[in-house]
Each structure stands twice: as structure tokens, then as C-alpha cells.
Design a protein around this motif. Structure first.
Motif, PDB file in Angstrom:
ATOM      1  N   UNK A  69       0.838  -1.206   0.000  1.00  0.00           N
ATOM      2  CA  UNK A  69       0.000   0.000   0.000  1.00  0.00           C
ATOM      3  C   UNK A  69       0.869   1.252   0.000  1.00  0.00           C
ATOM      4  N   UNK A  70       1.977   1.243   0.729  1.00  0.00           N
ATOM      5  CA  UNK A  70       2.903   2.386   0.700  1.00  0.00           C
ATOM      6  C   UNK A  70       3.397   2.639  -0.726  1.00  0.00           C
ATOM      7  N   UNK A  71       3.790   1.583  -1.412  1.00  0.00           N
ATOM      8  CA  UNK A  71       4.260   1.734  -2.791  1.00  0.00           C
ATOM      9  C   UNK A  71       3.118   2.178  -3.700  1.00  0.00           C
ATOM     10  N   UNK A  72       1.929   1.658  -3.459  1.00  0.00           N
ATOM     11  CA  UNK A  72       0.761   2.053  -4.250  1.00  0.00           C
ATOM     12  C   UNK A  72       0.456   3.541  -4.063  1.00  0.00           C
ATOM     13  N   UNK A  73       0.588   4.020  -2.838  1.00  0.00           N
ATOM     14  CA  UNK A  73       0.343   5.447  -2.580  1.00  0.00           C
ATOM     15  C   UNK A  73       1.276   6.298  -3.439  1.00  0.00           C
ATOM     16  N   UNK A  74       2.537   5.922  -3.511  1.00  0.00           N
ATOM     17  CA  UNK A  74       3.504   6.664  -4.305  1.00  0.00           C
ATOM     18  C   UNK A  74       3.137   6.622  -5.797  1.00  0.00           C
ATOM     19  N   UNK A  75       2.788   5.449  -6.300  1.00  0.00           N
ATOM     20  CA  UNK A  75       2.412   5.324  -7.707  1.00  0.00           C
ATOM     21  C   UNK A  75       1.141   6.104  -8.020  1.00  0.00           C
ATOM     22  N   UNK A  82      -3.412   3.682 -13.852  1.00  0.00           N
ATOM     23  CA  UNK A  82      -4.767   3.525 -13.320  1.00  0.00           C
ATOM     24  C   UNK A  82      -4.685   2.757 -12.003  1.00  0.00           C
ATOM     25  N   UNK A  83      -5.764   2.748 -11.258  1.00  0.00           N
ATOM     26  CA  UNK A  83      -5.814   2.005  -9.999  1.00  0.00           C
ATOM     27  C   UNK A  83      -5.559   0.520 -10.258  1.00  0.00           C
ATOM     28  N   UNK A  84      -6.132  -0.021 -11.313  1.00  0.00           N
ATOM     29  CA  UNK A  84      -5.929  -1.437 -11.643  1.00  0.00           C
ATOM     30  C   UNK A  84      -4.461  -1.716 -11.954  1.00  0.00           C
ATOM     31  N   UNK A  85      -3.831  -0.843 -12.729  1.00  0.00           N
ATOM     32  CA  UNK A  85      -2.413  -1.027 -13.047  1.00  0.00           C
ATOM     33  C   UNK A  85      -1.551  -0.960 -11.791  1.00  0.00           C
ATOM     34  N   UNK A  86      -1.875  -0.047 -10.883  1.00  0.00           N
ATOM     35  CA  UNK A  86      -1.131   0.068  -9.621  1.00  0.00           C
ATOM     36  C   UNK A  86      -1.316  -1.196  -8.793  1.00  0.00           C
ATOM     37  N   UNK A 108      -9.237   6.325   2.532  1.00  0.00           N
ATOM     38  CA  UNK A 108     -10.018   6.648   1.340  1.00  0.00           C
ATOM     39  C   UNK A 108      -9.721   5.593   0.285  1.00  0.00           C
ATOM     40  N   UNK A 109     -10.659   5.359  -0.643  1.00  0.00           N
ATOM     41  CA  UNK A 109     -10.408   4.378  -1.712  1.00  0.00           C
ATOM     42  C   UNK A 109      -9.259   4.840  -2.616  1.00  0.00           C
ATOM     43  N   UNK A 110      -8.592   3.904  -3.283  1.00  0.00           N
ATOM     44  CA  UNK A 110      -7.462   4.278  -4.137  1.00  0.00           C
ATOM     45  C   UNK A 110      -7.834   5.270  -5.235  1.00  0.00           C
ATOM     46  N   UNK A 111      -9.035   5.167  -5.783  1.00  0.00           N
ATOM     47  CA  UNK A 111      -9.444   6.109  -6.840  1.00  0.00           C
ATOM     48  C   UNK A 111      -9.546   7.528  -6.304  1.00  0.00           C
ATOM     49  N   UNK A 112     -10.034   7.678  -5.088  1.00  0.00           N
ATOM     50  CA  UNK A 112     -10.114   9.007  -4.460  1.00  0.00           C
ATOM     51  C   UNK A 112      -8.712   9.511  -4.161  1.00  0.00           C
ATOM     52  N   UNK A 113      -7.869   8.629  -3.642  1.00  0.00           N
ATOM     53  CA  UNK A 113      -6.487   9.012  -3.326  1.00  0.00           C
ATOM     54  C   UNK A 113      -5.745   9.442  -4.588  1.00  0.00           C
TER      55      UNK A 113
END
Length: 159
Positions: A69-75, A82-86, A108-113
Motif C-alpha cells: 500500500x505504501x508503494x501504491x500510494x507513491x504510484x 490507473x488504480x488497476x495497473x497500480x 479513502x479508496x485508491x481512486x479518491x487518493x
């Protein structure tokens, strides 16, 4: 009588646990599970899980998901994927599980973030903090109180 901290088996286990943690940090994009991690350090899955939680305060799965999730936040902040690609880029195989865990840890959901990264950290005041401390206090954490999202942390030495 020997204290637990000086026990050779305990010190060996801590070394092996650090290897497991380092492997998760390096290979977070790979499909990792507790039995595979345990086999890599010649421990049983149950022993690894118990010892890891005792040493780091969370299960191996929770630790791995937090790293992802930390890496996803950065991406997501970069906005190039896109959220799916992340989701797949950080090693998650299920968009639903990724979104649920992201929302649980970040608030918050990834799309909102992705659209507004500051939305998740709005309740955490990082003004005047060095970047390394601001990153620490806004790190996603699994709440033990039942509340999800980013929890305010006090920097070391603070009130």
C-alpha cells in the motif's frame, strides 16, 4: 539464568525474521505467502507467523500489505497509472482485496487518493516537520482500535 534476549535461539530467530522482512521489502511485487517465506528461512509457517508478530507487532501478511500500500500510494500520487495497473504493479492479484486494504489503511479508496492524495492526510498536521518525519507520521497503519485510516502519530521525542 539466561535472559530471553541473550538466548542464542532467540537471536537466531531475530536474524531470520529480519531476512524475511527484508525479502518482503525487496520482493513485494512477487506472490509471497507465509509458507514460502517460512521455507526460505527453514521455519514452520506457524512459528514464523508467531515470531514475526512478536517481533514486529503485526503478521507477515499485514506487513507485506502495508509495504504494498505504501508503494501504491507513491504510484497513485504520480498519476501515471490507473488504480488497476497500480494494484498489479505492487503485487496484488485481486483489485477488490487491494481496494479494501487500501481503504482500510489509508482511509479513502485508491481512486479518491489518486485524484486527491491530500484527502487521506487532511487530518494529520505535518506543517514544519522534516519530510522524513512527515512520511513516518502519515504512513498507513492498521488500526487496533477499530478505526481505519491514517492515524496521527507523535514523532519520537514529541509530546
Amino acid at each position: 539464568m539466561t535472559s530471553r534476549a541473550a538466548d542464542p535461539d532467540h537471536l537466531r530467530d531475530l536474524t531470520l525474521l529480519r531476512r524475511v522482512r527484508d525479502r518482503m521489502d525487496r520482493e513485494y511485487t512477487q506472490p509471497l505467502d507465509v509458507p514460502a517465506l517460512a521455507a526460505g528461512v527453514h521455519m514452520s509457517a506457524g512459528h514464523l507467523s508467531r515470531q514475526f508478530k512478536a517481533a514486529y507487532g503485526e503478521s507477515p501478511y499485514s506487513y507485506l500489505m502495508t509495504r504494498r500500500i505504501e508503494r501504491a500510494m507513491m504510484l497513485l500520487r504520480r498519476g501515471e497509472l490507473s488504480v488497476t495497473e497500480v494494484c498489479f504493479a505492487v503485487g496484488c492479484s485481486s483489485l477488490g482485496t487491494f481496494s479494501t486494504r487500501f481503504t482500510e489503511l489509508v482511509g479513502v479508496p485508491p481512486s479518491v487518493y489518486r485524484d486527491d492524495p491530500l484527502a487521506a492526510a487532511a487530518s494529520v498536521d505535518t506543517a514544519g516537520l522534516p519530510a522524513c518525519i512527515a512520511k513516518q507520521v502519515t504512513r498507513p497503519v492498521r488500526s487496533t482500535s477499530g478505526r481505519s485510516g491514517i492515524e496521527k502519530r507523535t514523532p519520537a521525542g514529541g509530546p
